[in-house]
Scaffold this active site. Structure first.
Site, PDB file in Angstrom:
ATOM      1  N   HIS A 138       0.847  -1.188   0.000  1.00  0.00           N
ATOM      2  CA  HIS A 138       0.000   0.000   0.000  1.00  0.00           C
ATOM      3  C   HIS A 138       0.881   1.236   0.000  1.00  0.00           C
ATOM      4  CE1 HIS A 138      -3.193   2.777   1.042  1.00  0.00           C
ATOM      5  NE2 HIS A 138      -4.024   1.827   0.676  1.00  0.00           N
ATOM      6  N   ASP A 152      -7.801  -5.423   0.558  1.00  0.00           N
ATOM      7  CA  ASP A 152      -8.334  -6.315  -0.476  1.00  0.00           C
ATOM      8  C   ASP A 152      -7.934  -7.767  -0.269  1.00  0.00           C
ATOM      9  OD1 ASP A 152      -9.688  -4.376  -1.928  1.00  0.00           O
ATOM     10  OD2 ASP A 152      -7.800  -3.673  -2.784  1.00  0.00           O
TER      11      ASP A 152
END
Ligand SMILES: CC(C)(COP(=O)(O)OP(=O)(O)OC[C@H]1O[C@@H](n2cnc3c(N)ncnc32)[C@H](O)[C@@H]1OP(=O)(O)O)[C@@H](O)C(=O)NCCC(=O)NCCS
Length: 383
Positions: A263, A319
Site C-alpha cells: 500500500h 483487499d
C-alpha cells in the site's frame, strides 16, 4: 521543478474527512477509529458521519435512513439501459455506464451557487447515488445471469437489503452484520486514486453522476479496487497452503506483484485487513465450523510474504481478506470490486461536497521532456 512519480507524498488538498498513520497502521474517519466504527456503527450512520462531520442524532439518522430507503427503486428507463448491455459486461463497467447515465435523470445546473434549492439538489443527489449504487449492483447480478432482478425492500438495513437483493433469501443476521462492517471499512480512505479522480472531475463542476462514474472507472483497475477479485483468482490458482511458497517465490522472481499486498500509505499491515481477518476468523468458524481452504491458503501466503516482502514495508491490504469473506457470503468474484464501489460512494460523495465548499479546478503542471523547435516538413518531403 521536481517531478514526483505517482505524486507520492505530495499533498493535493486539505481535508477533514479521514486520516491515516501509515507507520502505526491507524485509520480514522472524522477522528473516530475505524475499529470502533466497524464494531459499533452501521454503514448508514458512518455515511452520515463522513458526509456531515459528526455522529447523527436519532432524528437525523431516521431522516437519512428513510431517504436512502425511498431511493432504493430505480426508474424503469434506467433498467432499460441495463437490459441493453451485453450479459458479459463486468459489473464494474455496468456500474460506470449506468451511474453516468443517471446524469440524464438528475441533471445539475447551478448547484455551485449556494442557496437552499441548490443545497437541496446536493443532498438529494448524494442520497440518490449512494442508495442506487447497491440496487444497480444487485439488479445486474440477476440480469447478467438471465433472471429478473429482485425488488428492493424498505424494511431492511442497507447491508441486509443488498444481501436480500443479491441472494433472494431472507438475509442472515450474522452475514449482514459482517457485510455492514465491510461497507464501513471500505467507505473512505483519504486521497486514494478514485477519490482523487472524484475531486479532479468534481473540480470542473461536472454533474455529480459523471463525477462518480469517473471514480468507478478509477477504482476498477487491479492496482486499486480491482485487486480483491485478483486476490481470490490468485488464491484459487495456488489451491492449497502447501503450494503458497513456491507460487509466491516464482511470481517475485518474475517481477510480478502479489495481489492484495502493499500500500502506498501503510508500511505495516493495513488496519482494515487486521479487522477483516479478525471478524472473518470468528464468523467463519461459527458459520462453517472450520476455516476454508482458501482462508488457510491466504494465511500461508501472508506468512510467506511477510518473510519475503516485510523488509520493504509490504503487508496485506484491505483487499487481501475482503474477497475471501465475500466468497464465503456466496458472492460471485465479479461482485467484489462493485461492493467496494458501493461502500466507497459514501467517501466519494463526502469529498465531492468538501471540494465544492472551496473549489479550485485541478490543473497541475508538468516537466516537459520532449524535443524543442521542430521544423514542419510537408508530407511529400518526409522520408
Ligand atoms: C498498492 C501498490 C500499487 C502501491 O504501490 P507503490 O506505493 O507505488 O509501491 P511501490 O511499487 O513503490 O513498492 C515499493 C517496493 O515494494 C514492492 N512491492 C509493493 N507491492 C508489492 C506487491 N504487491 N508484490 C510484490 N512487491 C511489491 C515493489 O516492487 C517495490 O520494490 P523495490 O523497492 O524493490 O522496487 C502496490 O503495492 C501494488 O501493486 N499492490 C498490489 C495491488 C493491490 O493489492 N492493490 C490494492 C491496494 S489497496
Amino acid at each position: 521543478m521536481q517531478y514526483i512519480p505517482g505524486l507520492a507524498g505530495v499533498p493535493a488538498t486539505e481535508s477533514e474527512i479521514s486520516f491515516i498513520d501509515g507507520q502505526k497502521g491507524l485509520l480514522t474517519y472524522r477522528g473516530y477509529n475505524i475499529m470502533e466504527l466497524a464494531e459499533r456503527s452501521s454503514f448508514e450512520e458512518t455515511t452520515l458521519l463522513l458526509l456531515f462531520g459528526s455522529l447523527p442524532t436519532q432524528a437525523e439518522f431516521d431522516e437519512f435512513d428513510n431517504a436512502l430507503k425511498d431511493s432504493r427503486r430505480v426508474k424503469f428507463n434506467i433498467r432499460n439501459i441495463m437490459e441493453n448491455l451485453p450479459s458479459t459486461t463486468h459489473p464494474m463497467h455496468m456500474l460506470q455506464v449506468v451511474v453516468a447515465s443517471l446524469a440524464s435523470f438528475y441533471p445539475s445546473t447551478e448547484y455551485m451557487k449556494g442557496g437552499t434549492e441548490n443545497q437541496q439538489y446536493v443532498n438529494d443527489v448524494t442520497v440518490k447515488i449512494i442508495s442506487h449504487m447497491a440496487t444497480l449492483v444487485a439488479m445486474w447480478e440477476h440480469m447478467r445471469n438471465g433472471y429478473k432482478p429482485i425488488d428492493p425492500r424498505q424494511d431492511l438495513s442497507y447491508a441486509e437489503n443488498f444481501l436480500y437483493m443479491v441472494t433472494g433469501k431472507e438475509p442472515d443476521k450474522d452475514w449482514a452484520r459482517l457485510l455492514d462492517a465491510c461497507l464501513i471499512l471500505h467507505a473512505e480512505h483519504t486521497i486514494n486514486a478514485s477519490t482523487f479522480t472524484t475531486m479532479v472531475t468534481g473540480s470542473t463542476l461536472a454533474n455529480p453522476c459523471s463525477v462518480i462514474a469517473s471514480a468507478i472507472a478509477s477504482l476498477s483497475g487491479p492496482l486499486h479496487g480491482g485487486a480483491n477479485q485478483k486476490v481470490i483468482e490468485m488464491l484459487e490458482e495456488i489451491e492449497s497452503p502447501e503450494n503458497a511458497r513456491a507460487y509466491i517465490e516464482d511470481r517475485l522472481k518474475n517481477n510480478k506483484v502479489i495481489w492484495g499486498m502493499g500500500h502506498r500509505e501503510y508500511k505495516t499491515k493495513d488496519p482494515r485487513a487486521t479487522i477483516l481477518q479478525k471478524l472473518s476468523d470468528n464468523l467463519l468458524e461459527k458459520k462453517t465450523g472450520r476455516l476454508s481452504k482458501t482462508f488457510k491458503t491466504a494465511m500461508e501466503v501472508e506468512k510467506v510474504c511477510e518473510e519475503l516482502l516485510g523488509h520493504k514495508g509490504v503487508y496485506p491490504n484491505v483487499d487481501f481478506y475482503s474477497g475471501i469473506l465475500y466468497k464465503e457470503m456466496g458472492f460471485d468474484a465479479g461482485l467484489f470490486t462493485p461492493i467496494f464501489a458501493v461502500a466507497r460512494s459514501a467517501g466519494w460523495m463526502a469529498h465531492w461536497r468538501e471540494q465544492l465548499q472551496n473549489n479550485k479546478i485541478f490543473r497541475p503542471t508538468q516537466v516537459y521532456t520532449g524535443v524543442g523547435n521542430s521544423c514542419y516538413i510537408p508530407i511529400e518531403k518526409r522520408s
